[in-house]
Design a protein around this motif. Structure first.
Motif, short mmCIF file in Angstrom:
data_model
loop_
_atom_site.label_atom_id
_atom_site.label_comp_id
_atom_site.label_asym_id
_atom_site.label_seq_id
_atom_site.Cartn_x
_atom_site.Cartn_y
_atom_site.Cartn_z
N LEU A 56 1.25 -0.78 0.38
CA LEU A 56 -0.19 -0.53 -0.18
C LEU A 56 0.67 1.33 -0.30
O LEU A 56 2.22 1.60 0.41
CB LEU A 56 -0.77 0.14 1.47
CG LEU A 56 -1.82 -1.06 1.83
CD1 LEU A 56 -2.53 -1.22 3.13
CD2 LEU A 56 -2.53 -1.15 0.57
N ASP A 57 0.86 2.17 -0.85
CA ASP A 57 1.45 3.36 -0.55
C ASP A 57 0.30 4.02 0.99
O ASP A 57 -0.08 3.26 1.82
CB ASP A 57 0.92 4.32 -1.34
CG ASP A 57 -0.58 4.61 -2.23
OD1 ASP A 57 -0.97 5.03 -1.00
OD2 ASP A 57 -0.85 4.86 -3.00
N GLY A 59 -1.31 7.43 1.29
CA GLY A 59 -3.03 7.10 1.25
C GLY A 59 -3.54 5.94 1.33
O GLY A 59 -4.58 6.43 2.62
N GLU A 60 -3.03 4.72 0.82
CA GLU A 60 -3.33 3.70 1.39
C GLU A 60 -3.81 3.00 2.76
O GLU A 60 -4.78 2.75 3.15
CB GLU A 60 -3.80 2.92 0.50
CG GLU A 60 -3.84 2.93 -1.57
CD GLU A 60 -3.17 2.43 -2.32
OE1 GLU A 60 -3.75 2.61 -3.21
OE2 GLU A 60 -2.17 1.59 -2.04
N ALA A 61 -2.57 3.51 3.46
CA ALA A 61 -2.49 2.69 4.85
C ALA A 61 -3.30 3.87 5.44
O ALA A 61 -4.06 3.56 6.08
CB ALA A 61 -0.92 2.84 4.90
N ASN A 62 -3.70 5.11 5.28
CA ASN A 62 -4.10 5.45 6.41
C ASN A 62 -5.58 5.44 6.15
O ASN A 62 -6.20 5.90 7.00
CB ASN A 62 -3.37 6.97 5.79
CG ASN A 62 -2.06 7.16 6.48
OD1 ASN A 62 -1.40 6.97 7.33
ND2 ASN A 62 -1.49 8.45 6.23
N THR A 63 -5.88 5.15 4.94
CA THR A 63 -7.66 5.47 4.81
C THR A 63 -7.94 3.90 5.71
O THR A 63 -8.70 3.95 5.82
CB THR A 63 -7.41 5.55 2.82
OG1 THR A 63 -7.27 6.36 2.73
CG2 THR A 63 -9.53 5.26 2.77
N LEU A 64 -6.91 3.12 5.31
CA LEU A 64 -7.84 1.81 5.41
C LEU A 64 -7.73 1.42 6.94
O LEU A 64 -8.56 1.74 7.82
CB LEU A 64 -6.67 0.47 5.10
CG LEU A 64 -6.60 -0.69 5.44
CD1 LEU A 64 -8.34 -1.37 5.87
CD2 LEU A 64 -5.94 -1.75 5.24
N LYS A 87 -9.86 -6.75 4.88
CA LYS A 87 -10.32 -6.02 4.41
C LYS A 87 -9.39 -5.79 2.93
O LYS A 87 -9.54 -5.98 1.65
CB LYS A 87 -10.29 -4.15 4.18
CG LYS A 87 -11.60 -4.37 5.18
CD LYS A 87 -11.67 -3.07 6.10
CE LYS A 87 -12.93 -2.98 7.51
NZ LYS A 87 -12.87 -1.76 7.57
N LEU A 88 -7.79 -6.40 2.65
CA LEU A 88 -7.63 -6.44 2.02
C LEU A 88 -6.76 -7.74 1.02
O LEU A 88 -6.95 -7.68 -0.13
CB LEU A 88 -5.50 -6.74 2.10
CG LEU A 88 -5.20 -5.12 3.15
CD1 LEU A 88 -3.90 -5.54 3.52
CD2 LEU A 88 -4.96 -3.81 2.19
#
Length: 90
Positions: A56-57, A59-64, A87-88
């Protein structure tokens, strides 16, 4: 290589989760993510764990993290962490 091992371990954990929804693999992953060992995974620990292991980048990590922090206390407990990892793969 580490990412492939983690992905394989997570897939095994998903297929062999115990009745309470957690497994030995999950406990090991949570312990690895909980870098300071306080029993919680904060946003920076989560990003540091999922970015290299799950591809994940930031932004994706923070959203998750945000959608997984159900009680909105700014940290993930083991159950919230497990649901985030699931979820991944679902």
């Amino acid at each position: 290589m580490k990412r492939l091992i983690f992905m394989a371990s997570a897939a095994v954990a998903l297929s062999s989760a115990s009745a309470n929804g957690q497994s030995t693999c999950d406990a090991a992953a949570f312990s690895e993510a909980d870098a300071d060992g306080n029993g919680w995974v904060d946003q920076s620990e989560f990003a540091a764990f999922v970015m290299p292991n799950c591809g994940l980048d930031f932004g994706e990590a923070n959203t998750l993290f945000a959608v997984s922090d159900k009680d909105m206390n700014g940290v993930l407990d083991a159950a919230e962490f497990w649901r985030a990892i699931q979820k991944l793969f679902v």
